[in-house]
Design an enzyme around this catalytic site. Structure first.
Site, PDB file in Angstrom:
ATOM      1  N   SER A 146       0.833  -1.195   0.000  1.00  0.00           N
ATOM      2  CA  SER A 146       0.000   0.000   0.000  1.00  0.00           C
ATOM      3  C   SER A 146       0.879   1.261   0.000  1.00  0.00           C
ATOM      4  O   SER A 146       1.664   1.444  -0.925  1.00  0.00           O
ATOM      5  CB  SER A 146      -0.958  -0.054   1.198  1.00  0.00           C
ATOM      6  N   ASP A 222      -9.908  -5.671  -3.543  1.00  0.00           N
ATOM      7  CA  ASP A 222      -9.317  -4.669  -2.660  1.00  0.00           C
ATOM      8  C   ASP A 222     -10.309  -3.523  -2.482  1.00  0.00           C
ATOM      9  O   ASP A 222     -10.763  -2.924  -3.457  1.00  0.00           O
ATOM     10  CB  ASP A 222      -8.015  -4.169  -3.291  1.00  0.00           C
ATOM     11  N   HIS A 254      -7.314  -6.040   0.697  1.00  0.00           N
ATOM     12  CA  HIS A 254      -6.135  -5.215   1.005  1.00  0.00           C
ATOM     13  C   HIS A 254      -5.401  -5.692   2.262  1.00  0.00           C
ATOM     14  O   HIS A 254      -4.429  -5.077   2.692  1.00  0.00           O
ATOM     15  CB  HIS A 254      -6.603  -3.765   1.194  1.00  0.00           C
TER      16      HIS A 254
END
Lengths: 277, 277
Positions: A146, A222, A254
């Protein structure tokens, strides 16, 4: 440097350490996994940069990297994601301030006093590691999740020759074109959004690319896909003919359940590059 | 039964669920990992019972079991360690009350209204699982850590024929002879310490043993060795000539770094038994 904790792990040692950081002007904490091979001599290094809200601890305890790093005889470094401490500037939002350093050097008040994460990860921490651990600093690779995927890609393309390979799990792939990026770059770097492109993985990929292999994993489920913008990076990779594997992984979100699932692949990918020649 | 969360993990699904428990007289939460094979039909089941202070979540996120369970096509169940809720009796100590059910049925006030963890794990939760998940309840094995190692060993020897194999990481091996056990058994079961032996792994091993293979891992640097008393269980295993492997692991402590290191071995050990005949 102080030892916070050391635990035996996969025949090696999972340690946590703290030190007074010059770059960040505060006490910083980081974790290092050393495989058993480190008892005999320097081992290659894989950096794992974490995402928003994380510290050094999340990936250390939940990503499952140690199993595969031990298999390949590779050390893993888990830095924190921002400066820390009571006198460090912060924001009520989870995605600005502490836990959200975005791996850049802030030029704006109130952030610039402590938020120098690019210098910290690129210069200060490597020097500290080289001095204190049996690491082969000529064999480094980097990955992240991320915001940390953004950091890994950005640093890999910026620090030319530093890293043998780069990978990312669900990276913030186009921060200068996303609410995960524009808000933070404006705060940390000021309003000139043209200058942000030098910190944007998709822009860097379009402009210069990476001199080594790239691996990207992105879950199709996600919850942050609209903020991550993987299409910008995928397009830049294909346009450049970059040596890269870009995988859309059906069903994954995610979370660390996603990261841990594909960690074996990422460590093996980096091991190939780290042990080459 | 309510779905709290479901995340894709190692080609299967890591789910968290809650339900109104009759045995514990409160809402209970548990986690189930289902491998991809569960889409085609029932799969074998491995129970993981956690230690003091844990919930369903600790092992689910930190033990690394999913990687190996996926490899062997086995489901993993992670129950909570005690009843939960504002009206559930508790104690200021971390090792009594919530997070410290010790997998027994309390007979004493104020505990008996909710602390019926043996019935919950032995009867209620298996029935709920059988009804709601594609699990082969004729192929079950059980493992656990610390207090959960006690629970796994005690239940495996008590529920004859239920489990194909049992393993433990740093189990509380002799609770009726340890401050981790005597205090809790006195509170939950009353002062007749002779009656506690039916819940003590070392006593059960001496009296009846287990009709299947046993695997125990214990770190030599475990900070709780004096409370765990592995020597009582090791002695009982040898005296009985129990089919068992007892490993003292040099350098490892009581943490999840220890558990995750040897999880691959434990899952493979159970897979051998679960897929036999």
């Amino acid at each position: 440097m102080k030892t916070v904790s050391e635990n035996a792990s996969f025949r090696g040692t999972q340690g946590v350490y703290s030190h007074a950081s010059t770059a960040c002007n505060c006490e910083m904490t980081f974790a290092v996994f050393l495989p058993e091979e480190a008892r005999l001599g320097p081992v290659p290094v894989l950096w794992f940069l974490s995402g928003l809200t994380c510290t050094h601890e999340n990936a250390m305890t939940k990503a499952g990297a140690q199993a595969w790093a031990a298999e390949h005889g590779i050390a893993v470094v888990f830095p924190d994601t921002s400066p820390r401490g009571e006198d460090v500037a912060d924001d009520d939002a989870f995605d600005l301030g502490k836990g959200a350093g975005f791996y850049v050097n802030a030029t704006q008040d109130p952030w610039k006093k402590h938020f120098q994460m690019q210098s910290y990860i690129a210069d200060e921490l490597p020097a500290l590691l080289a001095e204190n651990f049996p690491l082969d600093m000529d064999r480094q690779s980097i990955c992240g999740h991320s915001m940390g995927g953004h950091g890994a890609l950005m640093l890999a393309m910026t620090l030319e020759g530093r890293f043998k390979s780069v990978s990312a799990f669900a990276p913030i792939a186009n921060p200068s074109g996303s609410d995960w990026g524009r808000k933070q770059f404006a705060a940390y770097l000021g309003d000139d959004d043209q200058s942000w492109q030098q910190f944007d993985a998709s822009c860097l990929m379009a402009q210069k690319g990476f001199d080594g292999p790239v691996l990207i994993d992105q879950g199709t489920e996600d919850q942050f896909l609209d903020l991550l913008k993987p299409e910008a990076l995928a397009s830049a990779i294909a346009t450049r003919r970059q040596n890269a594997t870009f995988r859309m992984q059906p069903g994954y979100d995610h979370s660390y359940f996603f990261i841990s699932t594909f960690m074996e692949d990422h460590v093996a990918f980096h091991a190939d590059a780290l042990y080459a020649d």
